[in-house]
Design an enzyme around this catalytic site. Structure first.
Site, PDB file in Angstrom:
ATOM      1  N   TYR A  33       0.829  -1.208   0.000  1.00  0.00           N
ATOM      2  CA  TYR A  33       0.000   0.000   0.000  1.00  0.00           C
ATOM      3  C   TYR A  33       0.858   1.250   0.000  1.00  0.00           C
ATOM      4  CZ  TYR A  33       0.887   0.966   4.986  1.00  0.00           C
ATOM      5  OH  TYR A  33       1.475   1.271   6.191  1.00  0.00           O
ATOM      6  N   ARG A  52       8.619   4.089  -4.454  1.00  0.00           N
ATOM      7  CA  ARG A  52       8.630   3.097  -3.370  1.00  0.00           C
ATOM      8  C   ARG A  52       7.624   1.979  -3.648  1.00  0.00           C
ATOM      9  NH1 ARG A  52       7.595   5.128   2.623  1.00  0.00           N
ATOM     10  NH2 ARG A  52       5.489   5.370   1.786  1.00  0.00           N
ATOM     11  N   ARG A 100      -7.768 -20.240  -2.320  1.00  0.00           N
ATOM     12  CA  ARG A 100      -6.740 -20.128  -1.280  1.00  0.00           C
ATOM     13  C   ARG A 100      -5.689 -21.231  -1.374  1.00  0.00           C
ATOM     14  NH1 ARG A 100      -5.218 -21.427   3.809  1.00  0.00           N
ATOM     15  NH2 ARG A 100      -4.352 -19.713   5.035  1.00  0.00           N
ATOM     16  N   HIS A 102      -1.161 -21.094  -0.624  1.00  0.00           N
ATOM     17  CA  HIS A 102      -0.106 -20.129  -0.285  1.00  0.00           C
ATOM     18  C   HIS A 102       0.732 -19.683  -1.483  1.00  0.00           C
ATOM     19  CE1 HIS A 102      -1.298 -21.451   3.656  1.00  0.00           C
ATOM     20  NE2 HIS A 102      -0.489 -20.605   4.235  1.00  0.00           N
ATOM     21  N   LYS A 148       6.507  -1.948   1.828  1.00  0.00           N
ATOM     22  CA  LYS A 148       5.319  -1.367   2.492  1.00  0.00           C
ATOM     23  C   LYS A 148       4.153  -2.343   2.358  1.00  0.00           C
ATOM     24  CE  LYS A 148       3.185   3.181   3.222  1.00  0.00           C
ATOM     25  NZ  LYS A 148       3.336   3.216   4.681  1.00  0.00           N
ATOM     26  N   GLU A 181      12.118   2.165  14.224  1.00  0.00           N
ATOM     27  CA  GLU A 181      11.227   3.256  13.800  1.00  0.00           C
ATOM     28  C   GLU A 181       9.960   3.176  14.639  1.00  0.00           C
ATOM     29  OE1 GLU A 181       9.864   2.530   9.718  1.00  0.00           O
ATOM     30  OE2 GLU A 181       9.991   0.369  10.090  1.00  0.00           O
ATOM     31  N   LEU A 206      11.109   1.024   7.160  1.00  0.00           N
ATOM     32  CA  LEU A 206      10.469   1.541   5.957  1.00  0.00           C
ATOM     33  C   LEU A 206      11.147   2.880   5.661  1.00  0.00           C
ATOM     34  CD1 LEU A 206       8.095   1.082   3.934  1.00  0.00           C
ATOM     35  CD2 LEU A 206       6.941   2.885   5.218  1.00  0.00           C
TER      36      LEU A 206
HETATM   37  N1  PDD Z   1       2.847   4.935   7.532  1.00  0.00           N
HETATM   38  N2  PDD Z   1       7.508   3.629   9.074  1.00  0.00           N
HETATM   39  C1  PDD Z   1       6.361   2.935   9.063  1.00  0.00           C
HETATM   40  C2  PDD Z   1       6.336   1.593   9.703  1.00  0.00           C
HETATM   41  C3  PDD Z   1       5.216   3.471   8.433  1.00  0.00           C
HETATM   42  O1  PDD Z   1       4.074   2.766   8.405  1.00  0.00           O
HETATM   43  C4  PDD Z   1       5.288   4.765   7.853  1.00  0.00           C
HETATM   44  C5  PDD Z   1       4.107   5.381   7.161  1.00  0.00           C
HETATM   45  C6  PDD Z   1       6.498   5.459   7.902  1.00  0.00           C
HETATM   46  C7  PDD Z   1       6.667   6.817   7.280  1.00  0.00           C
HETATM   47  O2  PDD Z   1       6.609   6.746   5.878  1.00  0.00           O
HETATM   48  P1  PDD Z   1       6.114   7.980   5.004  1.00  0.00           P
HETATM   49  O3  PDD Z   1       6.937   9.152   5.408  1.00  0.00           O
HETATM   50  O4  PDD Z   1       6.385   7.554   3.616  1.00  0.00           O
HETATM   51  O5  PDD Z   1       4.653   8.200   5.311  1.00  0.00           O
HETATM   52  C8  PDD Z   1       7.592   4.851   8.509  1.00  0.00           C
HETATM   53  C9  PDD Z   1       1.676   5.392   6.812  1.00  0.00           C
HETATM   54  C10 PDD Z   1       1.474   6.865   6.844  1.00  0.00           C
HETATM   55  C11 PDD Z   1       0.474   4.599   7.293  1.00  0.00           C
HETATM   56  O6  PDD Z   1       0.629   3.400   7.464  1.00  0.00           O
HETATM   57  O7  PDD Z   1      -0.601   5.174   7.462  1.00  0.00           O
END
Ligand code: PDD
Length: 288
Positions: A33, A52, A100, A102, A148, A181, A206
């Site tokens: 996403y 990304r 379904r 895997h 992501k 993070e 991320l």
């Molecule tokens: N989340 N680290 C994680 C684990 C994240 O889920 C996100 C963003 C970030 C920051 O990434 P960015 O600057 O590209 O938004 C770092 C989004 C906003 C969400 O899951 O809603």
């Protein structure tokens, strides 16, 4: 006005938008996403988010559901149809619908769903910029956090823990004792020498698009920064701290596990970086 969602080629009323029960995103979290901010009708750092996305899809061998240009058309169409001036665009791409099993299915088309929502316009006044608390928790995620993925259970549990502790975010700690993070944001500190520090991009985090923008701004403005791991003790000893994300922008952190960061107020460099970042948002030109 009816809120409109996009589901696999159709613009449909939000309340009626639905996916197939055998969508692999639903059954296996087999998808990725992106969340992109919309400021004054423009997407913020659209290119970075799509780059990304390309990385996430490529690493999981999920095909683009349509060309990059077509996706950009759909995003603009969604902003227009929902009359969004300031808000967020969310989309996810799954490996598609299949019985379904895997292993990857043969001949399945990727599935794309998209929603947009309003948020209040940018408010940078002193009263609007408040500091937040973070807690620290073990990082129990998988080893490819650079992707992501829509598989967000550890992040969901971590954010819930933060919420129950009255905190805004939880910073996750890896097996070496270093902060990776936040559950939905990147972590930053400013040490006693005034150096800006954030974890280096690798499979461990991320690589936030806001993070990358802040690094570019720091470079352009002559702010010294270092990309390296840091542990909780160093974070608690820092002069300033903040988080960055598409939804949080640059948010000052004033307490870690209840201990004040620096003098417990919003840091000077943090405030400066927030101001650089809001100028960066205002300068976006991908007109709809
Ligand atoms: N989340 N680290 C994680 C684990 C994240 O889920 C996100 C963003 C970030 C920051 O990434 P960015 O600057 O590209 O938004 C770092 C989004 C906003 C969400 O899951 O809603």
């Amino acid at each position: 006005m009816t809120r409109i969602a996009y589901v696999n080629g159709r613009y449909v009323p939000h309340g009626q938008a639905a996916v197939h029960i055998e969508d692999r995103g639903y059954q296996f979290a087999d998808g990725v996403y992106e969340v992109i901010a919309i400021h004054q009708g423009n997407m913020v750092d659209e290119k970075g988010h799509l780059d990304r996305l390309d990385h996430s899809l490529g690493e999981l061998q999920i095909a683009w559901p349509m060309s990059r240009q077509s996706l950009q058309v759909v995003m603009r169409e969604m902003i227009l149809r929902n009359r969004i001036t300031n808000g967020m665009i969310y989309f996810q791409i799954s490996r598609g619908v299949a019985t379904r099993n895997h292993a990857f299915p043969d001949d399945t088309e990727s599935a794309l769903v998209m929603t947009v929502r309003h948020s209040p316009p940018l408010d940078q006044t002193a009263a609007a910029v408040t500091g937040v608390n973070v807690i620290t928790i073990p990082d129990i995620r998988w080893a490819r956090r650079d992707i992501k993925s829509i598989s967000l259970l550890p992040n969901v549990l971590g954010k819930q823990q933060a919420s129950e502790a009255g905190a805004y975010e939880a910073w996750m700690i890896d097996g070496d004792g270093n902060i990776t993070e936040g559950t939905s944001s990147n972590a930053w500190i400013v040490n006693k020498d005034g150096d800006l520090i954030t974890r280096d991009a690798s499979h461990a985090i991320l690589n936030g698009i806001t993070r990358l923008a802040v690094l570019d701004l720091a470079r352009a403005e002559g702010v010294t920064f270092v990309e390296r791991p840091f542990d909780v003790a160093e974070a608690k000893d820092a002069r300033e701290a903040f988080v960055t994300s598409t939804t949080s922008l640059v948010k000052p952190v004033v307490r870690i596990d209840g201990d004040p960061v620096g003098n417990g107020g919003i840091g000077m460099l943090t405030a400066k970086i927030l101001s650089f970042y809001t100028d960066h948002m205002k300068a976006q030109g991908s007109a709809v």
